[in-house]
Design a protein around this motif. Structure first.
Motif, short mmCIF file in Angstrom:
data_model
loop_
_atom_site.label_atom_id
_atom_site.label_comp_id
_atom_site.label_asym_id
_atom_site.label_seq_id
_atom_site.Cartn_x
_atom_site.Cartn_y
_atom_site.Cartn_z
N SER A 16 0.81 -1.21 0.00
CA SER A 16 0.00 0.00 0.00
C SER A 16 0.84 1.26 0.00
O SER A 16 0.44 2.29 -0.53
CB SER A 16 -0.90 0.01 1.22
N ASP A 17 2.02 1.17 0.57
CA ASP A 17 2.86 2.36 0.67
C ASP A 17 3.31 2.87 -0.69
O ASP A 17 3.50 4.06 -0.89
CB ASP A 17 4.08 2.07 1.52
N VAL A 18 3.51 1.95 -1.59
CA VAL A 18 3.94 2.32 -2.93
C VAL A 18 2.82 3.07 -3.63
O VAL A 18 3.01 4.10 -4.26
CB VAL A 18 4.29 1.06 -3.74
N ILE A 19 1.67 2.52 -3.50
CA ILE A 19 0.50 3.02 -4.21
C ILE A 19 -0.02 4.31 -3.61
O ILE A 19 -0.69 5.10 -4.25
CB ILE A 19 -0.61 1.93 -4.17
N ARG A 20 0.33 4.52 -2.38
CA ARG A 20 -0.16 5.71 -1.68
C ARG A 20 -0.11 6.97 -2.55
O ARG A 20 0.92 7.32 -3.08
CB ARG A 20 0.67 5.94 -0.41
N GLY A 21 -1.21 7.61 -2.63
CA GLY A 21 -1.28 8.81 -3.44
C GLY A 21 -1.75 8.53 -4.85
O GLY A 21 -2.14 9.45 -5.57
N TYR A 22 -1.75 7.28 -5.25
CA TYR A 22 -2.18 6.97 -6.60
C TYR A 22 -3.57 6.37 -6.71
O TYR A 22 -4.10 6.20 -7.79
CB TYR A 22 -1.13 6.16 -7.35
N ASN A 23 -4.17 6.11 -5.59
CA ASN A 23 -5.57 5.71 -5.60
C ASN A 23 -6.42 6.84 -6.16
O ASN A 23 -7.35 6.61 -6.93
CB ASN A 23 -6.03 5.34 -4.19
N ASP A 24 -6.10 8.04 -5.75
CA ASP A 24 -6.80 9.22 -6.25
C ASP A 24 -6.79 9.27 -7.77
O ASP A 24 -7.81 9.55 -8.40
CB ASP A 24 -6.14 10.49 -5.70
N ILE A 25 -5.64 9.03 -8.33
CA ILE A 25 -5.49 9.10 -9.78
C ILE A 25 -6.33 8.04 -10.48
O ILE A 25 -6.94 8.29 -11.52
CB ILE A 25 -3.99 8.98 -10.14
N MET A 26 -6.37 6.87 -9.90
CA MET A 26 -7.18 5.79 -10.49
C MET A 26 -8.65 6.18 -10.48
O MET A 26 -9.35 6.02 -11.49
CB MET A 26 -6.99 4.49 -9.69
N ILE A 27 -9.09 6.69 -9.38
CA ILE A 27 -10.49 7.09 -9.24
C ILE A 27 -10.81 8.22 -10.22
O ILE A 27 -11.81 8.16 -10.94
CB ILE A 27 -10.77 7.54 -7.79
N LEU A 28 -9.96 9.21 -10.28
CA LEU A 28 -10.20 10.35 -11.16
C LEU A 28 -10.18 9.94 -12.63
O LEU A 28 -10.97 10.45 -13.43
CB LEU A 28 -9.18 11.45 -10.89
N TYR A 29 -9.31 9.04 -12.97
CA TYR A 29 -9.25 8.56 -14.35
C TYR A 29 -10.59 7.95 -14.76
O TYR A 29 -11.10 8.20 -15.86
CB TYR A 29 -8.14 7.51 -14.48
N ILE A 30 -11.14 7.18 -13.87
CA ILE A 30 -12.43 6.53 -14.15
C ILE A 30 -13.56 7.56 -14.22
O ILE A 30 -14.42 7.51 -15.10
CB ILE A 30 -12.72 5.44 -13.09
N LEU A 31 -13.53 8.51 -13.31
CA LEU A 31 -14.58 9.54 -13.28
C LEU A 31 -14.47 10.52 -14.44
O LEU A 31 -15.44 11.21 -14.77
CB LEU A 31 -14.54 10.29 -11.94
N LYS A 32 -13.32 10.59 -15.04
CA LYS A 32 -13.15 11.46 -16.22
C LYS A 32 -14.04 11.00 -17.37
O LYS A 32 -14.50 11.80 -18.17
CB LYS A 32 -11.69 11.42 -16.69
N LYS A 33 -14.27 9.71 -17.46
CA LYS A 33 -15.08 9.15 -18.54
C LYS A 33 -16.57 9.35 -18.28
O LYS A 33 -17.31 9.80 -19.13
CB LYS A 33 -14.79 7.65 -18.69
N GLU A 34 -16.99 9.01 -17.05
CA GLU A 34 -18.38 9.23 -16.66
C GLU A 34 -18.51 9.11 -15.15
O GLU A 34 -17.70 8.45 -14.51
CB GLU A 34 -19.31 8.23 -17.36
N PRO A 35 -19.56 9.72 -14.60
CA PRO A 35 -19.78 9.61 -13.16
C PRO A 35 -19.93 8.15 -12.76
O PRO A 35 -20.42 7.33 -13.55
CB PRO A 35 -21.09 10.37 -12.95
N SER A 36 -19.57 7.84 -11.54
CA SER A 36 -19.68 6.47 -11.07
C SER A 36 -19.79 6.47 -9.55
O SER A 36 -19.82 7.52 -8.92
CB SER A 36 -18.48 5.65 -11.54
N TYR A 37 -19.86 5.28 -8.98
CA TYR A 37 -20.01 5.16 -7.53
C TYR A 37 -19.05 4.09 -7.01
O TYR A 37 -18.46 3.34 -7.80
CB TYR A 37 -21.45 4.82 -7.17
N GLY A 38 -18.94 4.04 -5.69
CA GLY A 38 -17.94 3.22 -5.03
C GLY A 38 -17.76 1.81 -5.54
O GLY A 38 -16.68 1.43 -6.00
N TYR A 39 -18.83 1.06 -5.45
CA TYR A 39 -18.73 -0.35 -5.79
C TYR A 39 -18.29 -0.56 -7.24
O TYR A 39 -17.49 -1.44 -7.54
CB TYR A 39 -20.07 -1.03 -5.54
N GLU A 40 -18.84 0.27 -8.12
CA GLU A 40 -18.52 0.14 -9.54
C GLU A 40 -17.05 0.50 -9.82
O GLU A 40 -16.36 -0.20 -10.56
CB GLU A 40 -19.44 1.06 -10.36
N ILE A 41 -16.60 1.58 -9.20
CA ILE A 41 -15.22 2.01 -9.37
C ILE A 41 -14.26 0.92 -8.91
O ILE A 41 -13.27 0.60 -9.57
CB ILE A 41 -14.97 3.33 -8.60
#
Lengths: 115, 115
Positions: free
Chosen positions: A6-31
């Motif tokens: 997790s330490d490596v990834i720290r700070g990059y969860n945000d990017i993953m989420i934002l990348y997905i939301l850039k395409k269309e709105p979504s919610y927790g489970y789907e993301i």
DNA sequence: TGTCGTACTATGTCTGTCGTAGTAAATATA
DNA sequence: TATATTTACTACGACAGACATAGTACGACA
């Protein structure tokens, strides 16, 4: 050692989420499922990590939430959807550039197999 | 936004230090300068981060310390040198593999300029 | 004599992550 | 119809790496 700490990834969860939301709105489970699929099960975001990321990012203005009633969406339970903001897009861009730099830096200190 | 945030690098300071120690034993100030030079000033490890990494990594058995007296080394002040252990080498190898994986994963979520 | 560079130590705070637990509706299965 | 599983979260607390701040102390140089 199994996969990515997790330490490596720290700070990059945000990017993953934002990348997905850039395409269309979504919610927790789907993301969460999308991330799993996109990485072929190599990375699975933890539920608590995901939802606390939502809270933090909404507070920071990167995303906005709205509740979708079950009758409106036509299926399942009531969900909280998130959409990316303009500020969120800018933040995403910034983070991508940061990643390029980070990769460059870290790679100086990596040795691949060759002894 | 200037350079690389600490959250991204988190967990990779260890790798930088170990990479340097793999070649030869060294000490805090020198390692710090080496990292700066290797990254052409793109990344500068903070002093406290560096020294707390030493403590942690020695406790974990990745490195060992020994004090070098000024008369022995022939110059300057008394320094604490660190050398990498076998366990540290193994840890380094592991982390490098993890990096390959991490890079692969993160890159799915990165967009470079193309809108 | 004072400033700068070297080489640290000590202490406490911050924050993203994650473990654990619980809730509750919808859907699948028996 | 009863039960299990999946969906979709919320709450709380703990951990650990990074870092800000501060201080110590020696050596070199002007």
């Amino acid at each position: 050692m199994a996969g990515i700490s997790s330490d490596v990834i720290r700070g990059y969860n945000d990017i993953m989420i934002l990348y997905i939301l850039k395409k269309e709105p979504s919610y927790g489970y789907e993301i969460s499922k999308t991330i799993r699929q996109m990485t072929q099960d190599k990375y699975m975001i933890k539920e608590t990590t995901l939802y606390s990321a939502f809270t933090r990012m909404e507070k920071n203005g990167y995303i906005e939430s709205y509740v979708c009633e079950p009758d409106e969406s036509g299926s399942g339970k009531k969900r909280t959807y998130y959409r990316i903001t303009e500020y969120g897009r800018a933040y995403y861009e910034e983070k991508c550039e940061e990643w390029i730099l980070t990769k460059e830096v870290v790679e100086h200190f990596i040795q691949k197999g060759e002894e």
